[in-house]
Scaffold this motif. Sequence first.
Motif, short mmCIF file in Angstrom:
data_model
loop_
_atom_site.label_atom_id
_atom_site.label_comp_id
_atom_site.label_asym_id
_atom_site.label_seq_id
_atom_site.Cartn_x
_atom_site.Cartn_y
_atom_site.Cartn_z
N ASP A 242 12.05 -13.09 -10.18
CA ASP A 242 12.54 -12.72 -9.45
C ASP A 242 11.94 -11.27 -9.03
O ASP A 242 12.48 -10.26 -7.90
CB ASP A 242 14.14 -12.47 -10.25
N ILE A 243 10.73 -10.83 -9.19
CA ILE A 243 10.27 -9.51 -8.71
C ILE A 243 9.19 -9.94 -7.38
O ILE A 243 8.39 -10.89 -7.62
CB ILE A 243 9.50 -9.15 -9.86
N LYS A 244 9.39 -9.64 -6.53
CA LYS A 244 8.29 -9.71 -5.46
C LYS A 244 7.29 -9.38 -5.34
O LYS A 244 6.60 -8.01 -5.96
CB LYS A 244 8.88 -8.19 -3.69
N TYR A 245 6.32 -9.86 -4.89
CA TYR A 245 4.98 -9.58 -4.98
C TYR A 245 4.12 -9.37 -3.81
O TYR A 245 5.01 -10.02 -2.45
CB TYR A 245 4.24 -11.64 -6.36
N ALA A 246 3.04 -9.05 -3.99
CA ALA A 246 2.30 -8.73 -2.99
C ALA A 246 1.23 -10.37 -2.56
O ALA A 246 1.14 -10.45 -3.58
CB ALA A 246 1.30 -7.83 -2.53
N ASP A 247 0.98 -10.85 -1.53
CA ASP A 247 0.50 -11.58 -1.17
C ASP A 247 -1.02 -11.81 -0.25
O ASP A 247 -0.68 -11.66 0.49
CB ASP A 247 1.09 -12.88 -0.54
N GLY B 265 -0.97 -7.48 2.18
CA GLY B 265 -0.64 -6.78 1.06
C GLY B 265 -1.37 -5.65 0.63
O GLY B 265 -0.28 -5.08 -0.53
N ARG C 279 -1.26 -11.45 -5.70
CA ARG C 279 -1.63 -12.99 -5.23
C ARG C 279 -3.05 -12.64 -5.45
O ARG C 279 -2.62 -12.52 -3.94
CB ARG C 279 -0.37 -13.75 -4.68
N ALA D 101 1.16 -3.09 1.64
CA ALA D 101 2.35 -3.34 0.92
C ALA D 101 2.78 -2.91 -0.13
O ALA D 101 3.17 -1.98 -1.29
CB ALA D 101 2.94 -4.70 0.62
N GLU E 68 0.79 -18.43 -9.49
CA GLU E 68 1.89 -18.39 -9.47
C GLU E 68 2.52 -17.24 -10.97
O GLU E 68 2.06 -16.82 -12.07
CB GLU E 68 3.11 -19.52 -10.25
N THR F 293 4.21 1.22 -1.67
CA THR F 293 5.07 1.23 -2.86
C THR F 293 5.05 2.15 -3.87
O THR F 293 5.46 2.81 -4.56
CB THR F 293 5.03 -0.25 -3.59
#
Length: 128
Positions: free
Chosen positions: A106-111, A119, A94, A122, A99, A126
């Motif tokens: 359903d995939i986790k995102y970095a905000d 973010g 993000r 994070a 959105e 990965t």
Amino acid sequence: MANVFISHRGVDLDPAERLSLELRRRGHTVWLDEWEIGVGDSIVEKINNGLTDSNYLVLCYSEAGSLSSWMGREWMSALARQLDGAGITLLPVRLTGGEPPAILADIKYADLVADWPGGIRAICNTLR
């Protein structure tokens, strides 16, 4: 270190470039259209090469609205290759708001909007 393709809307070039510079400073190889596509280059060829050479595609959500058609082609290509086991991972981010597409919900995102440093951490945790 990772090879990272940054997929973003043109209106979000400044924050996308900031993200790219942060990742580059941490030792990752970053493909950003503004850095890689020059006058006279084939845009499609350059994007294809960038996607082929990347281990990760960072999909930047935007407050400017829905994802652009170029971004759609980029992330759908990466997702199809990921599902086929091709060694690329889609990382939703993000960047300025917005959105995820329904298929990626359903995939986790970095905000980066809520917490830029968190973010970035994070994302970097990965990347390998």
